[in-house]
Design a protein around this motif. Structure first.
Motif, PDB file in Angstrom:
ATOM      1  N   GLY A  23      20.086  59.480  18.411  1.00  0.00           N
ATOM      2  CA  GLY A  23      19.799  58.473  19.420  1.00  0.00           C
ATOM      3  C   GLY A  23      20.905  57.430  19.377  1.00  0.00           C
ATOM      4  O   GLY A  23      21.519  57.201  18.332  1.00  0.00           O
ATOM      5  N   LEU A  24      21.226  56.867  20.534  1.00  0.00           N
ATOM      6  CA  LEU A  24      22.238  55.808  20.599  1.00  0.00           C
ATOM      7  C   LEU A  24      21.552  54.621  21.269  1.00  0.00           C
ATOM      8  O   LEU A  24      21.691  54.426  22.471  1.00  0.00           O
ATOM      9  N   PRO A  25      20.785  53.856  20.513  1.00  0.00           N
ATOM     10  CA  PRO A  25      19.927  52.833  21.116  1.00  0.00           C
ATOM     11  C   PRO A  25      20.705  51.741  21.844  1.00  0.00           C
ATOM     12  O   PRO A  25      20.137  51.016  22.651  1.00  0.00           O
ATOM     13  N   THR A  69      21.721  60.909  32.270  1.00  0.00           N
ATOM     14  CA  THR A  69      20.795  61.755  33.026  1.00  0.00           C
ATOM     15  C   THR A  69      20.989  63.217  32.652  1.00  0.00           C
ATOM     16  O   THR A  69      22.012  63.604  32.113  1.00  0.00           O
ATOM     17  N   GLY A  70      19.984  64.022  32.963  1.00  0.00           N
ATOM     18  CA  GLY A  70      20.061  65.445  32.666  1.00  0.00           C
ATOM     19  C   GLY A  70      19.794  65.686  31.195  1.00  0.00           C
ATOM     20  O   GLY A  70      19.335  64.794  30.477  1.00  0.00           O
ATOM     21  N   ASP A  71      20.094  66.907  30.737  1.00  0.00           N
ATOM     22  CA  ASP A  71      19.787  67.186  29.329  1.00  0.00           C
ATOM     23  C   ASP A  71      21.039  67.116  28.456  1.00  0.00           C
ATOM     24  O   ASP A  71      21.105  67.699  27.386  1.00  0.00           O
ATOM     25  N   ASP A  72      22.059  66.382  28.939  1.00  0.00           N
ATOM     26  CA  ASP A  72      23.261  66.234  28.133  1.00  0.00           C
ATOM     27  C   ASP A  72      23.095  65.119  27.107  1.00  0.00           C
ATOM     28  O   ASP A  72      22.220  64.264  27.239  1.00  0.00           O
ATOM     29  N   PHE A  73      23.963  65.147  26.134  1.00  0.00           N
ATOM     30  CA  PHE A  73      23.952  64.110  25.102  1.00  0.00           C
ATOM     31  C   PHE A  73      25.278  63.356  25.136  1.00  0.00           C
ATOM     32  O   PHE A  73      26.286  63.866  25.590  1.00  0.00           O
ATOM     33  N   HIS A  74      25.254  62.131  24.660  1.00  0.00           N
ATOM     34  CA  HIS A  74      26.492  61.368  24.514  1.00  0.00           C
ATOM     35  C   HIS A  74      27.423  62.074  23.527  1.00  0.00           C
ATOM     36  O   HIS A  74      26.947  62.725  22.588  1.00  0.00           O
ATOM     37  N   GLY A  75      28.723  61.876  23.732  1.00  0.00           N
ATOM     38  CA  GLY A  75      29.704  62.485  22.826  1.00  0.00           C
ATOM     39  C   GLY A  75      29.440  62.152  21.368  1.00  0.00           C
ATOM     40  O   GLY A  75      29.643  62.974  20.476  1.00  0.00           O
ATOM     41  N   GLY A  76      28.967  60.949  21.122  1.00  0.00           N
ATOM     42  CA  GLY A  76      28.725  60.508  19.746  1.00  0.00           C
ATOM     43  C   GLY A  76      27.515  61.155  19.099  1.00  0.00           C
ATOM     44  O   GLY A  76      27.249  60.933  17.920  1.00  0.00           O
ATOM     45  N   GLU A  77      26.772  61.948  19.892  1.00  0.00           N
ATOM     46  CA  GLU A  77      25.585  62.607  19.335  1.00  0.00           C
ATOM     47  C   GLU A  77      25.802  64.104  19.139  1.00  0.00           C
ATOM     48  O   GLU A  77      24.860  64.850  18.893  1.00  0.00           O
TER      49      GLU A  77
END
Ligand SMILES: *Cc1c(COP(=O)(O)O)cnc(C)c1O
Length: 456
Positions: free
Chosen positions: A314-316, A322-330
């Protein structure tokens, strides 16, 4: 003199600084052939910040002394390591990347570049046959890609808190796996080395024996590492057979394609690395042959969800995407990271598929040529199907081989050829990596002449 560019007006001082620095860099390239791969000597400029900042003129001259003391990958005799000269387009990519200073940690800090990384990783996955659920993440080097792959494999197999869990890799696997052990809190014997055959390829029979052995000790295996392109001779482990083994035993297959992975990008060379697509995870290092400036490595996975399920916390403090992508940092170990895929993207766009293919084929041709003109009655030559070869005199003791390797490497350096001196098995070899596009057949003839006379 403002150290930052103006957000309101064209910063003419920045423009002239960039122009002058670029011009100096072009001169540095142009001087390459008249120098050697390594500088004869160098002196460092002032290292510590002085009380007052320096002028651009001083800055450029201090920069020049660092440039003069640098290794020159463009020199035709630079053949020691997997460090080719950079593609011109990628130099521009790197410069612009620094200027943009976006952050791949989160989409809001790199809107277009995060999207570019996802798509480019997907392109690599498709090219290499990793399937529809695949994806990847860029990492600062192959050691990090390999580490992330092992952490993921251990996590997915549910063995993350088992101190006795082991993984397998061949005797010729890269040193980054020993480093991964230490980082992952594993013991030395958690890396079970599998013996290799006379071609430097992992022996399937030894894989079976080792699995039986660790099973009888009550231990579990969380990954098998296959190497596609070993560091000394460029051997390719039998990927299909290893994949079958992994499937049957339900063990994660990580392919370390830091060297060989790129050969899967062209139809004319992909046969050499057939089976890459059966990997659960795959390390590929465009920095090692394609001329993408360091660092450029990708960790590709057959099921992209495995990356996020391993590394997402999680990147609070960042907006959700949006969508089911994640941030690069995750998707990996790194948090903040630069948009390393920019220089990769622009380099590959500039090359096109034909340009990529030419780099791969030319490298193999240079290795084949050099192999054909080194006197095999005097030298044992070891190589695989790629662009690396190593050789050592026949009939020498290991201490004679050591003396020969030091003496010959120095003599070659004095003649502007740089080869490396790996220890392999019980003795030293000299190794040539033929990925430098400046190296012509004439250069290889001069090189082989020196080598062929080095034992007398
Ligand atoms: C170079 C190499 C690595 C490590 O890559 P770095 O970018 O140097 O960290 C891993 N595996 C193999 C086979 C390599 O040759």
């Amino acid at each position: 003199m403002d150290p930052f560019a103006s957000p309101h007006n064209l910063d003419t001082e920045l423009r002239s600084l960039l122009a002058q620095a670029s011009s100096n860099l072009c001169d540095w390239f142009a001087d390459s052939a008249s120098q050697g791969p390594m500088p004869d000597s160098f002196s460092l400029p002032e290292v510590y910040p002085a009380k007052e900042g320096i002028s651009n003129k001083v800055l450029l001259s201090e920069l020049q002394s660092l440039m003069n003391g640098s290794y020159r990958p463009l020199h035709p005799g630079s053949l020691a390591h997997l460090d080719p000269p950079p593609l011109s387009a990628s130099i521009v990519g790197e410069l612009i990347c620094a200027g943009l200073n976006n952050n791949l940690l989160a989409d809001e800090l790199s809107p277009s570049l995060s999207s570019l990384e996802r798509k480019l990783c997907k392109w690599f996955c498709h090219k290499l046959g990793l399937g529809d659920l695949s994806g990847g993440v860029a990492a600062s080097g192959g050691s990090l890609s390999n580490l992330m792959a092992l952490v993921m494999a251990r996590n997915i197999s549910g063995l993350e808190s088992d101190p006795n869990a082991v993984f397998f890799a061949s005797d010729d696997c890269h040193v980054s796996f020993s480093k991964a052990l230490r980082i992952m809190g594993l013991k030395q014997e958690s890396l079970q080395k599998i013996s290799t055959d006379e071609n430097g390829k992992l022996k399937i029979s030894s894989l079976h024996t080792t699995l039986n052995k660790i099973k009888s000790q009550g231990k579990k295996c969380f990954a098998v590492v296959a190497t596609a392109g070993t560091t000394v001779r460029g051997s390719i482990d039998p990927l299909f057979e290893i994949a079958q083994f992994c499937k049957k035993e339900n063990v994660w297959l990580h392919v370390d394609g830091a060297i060989g992975g790129v050969f899967g990008l062209s139809e004319k060379t992909s046969e050499i690395v057939q089976g890459l697509g059966s990997a659960d995870s795959l390390t590929i290092n465009p920095q090692k042959l394609l001329g993408i400036p360091k660092t450029s490595s990708l960790l590709l996975v057959a099921n992209k969800k495995h990356l996020s399920s391993t590394f997402s916390t999680g990147l609070p403090y960042a907006e959700p995407i949006t969508g089911d992508d994640f941030h690069g940092g995750e998707l990996g170990i790194q948090g903040t990271r630069s948009a390393e895929t920019l220089k990769l993207w622009i380099g590959l766009r500039k090359l096109g598929e034909q340009g990529i293919e030419k780099i791969l084929l030319d490298s193999i041709k240079r290795r084949c040529y050099l192999e054909s003109i080194i006197d095999s009655s005097k030298f044992k030559i070891i190589s695989g199907p790629l662009h690396l070869l190593a050789f050592t005199p026949i009939n020498y003791s290991s201490s004679q081989a050591s003396d020969w390797s030091i003496k010959t490497r120095n003599f070659l350096l004095a003649n502007k050829f740089m080869l490396s001196r790996p220890m392999y098995g019980d003795r030293y070899y000299l190794k040539a990596v033929l990925g430098n596009p400046s190296t012509k057949f004439d250069d290889l003839e001069t090189l082989s002449n020196i080598i062929n006379h080095s034992t007398s």
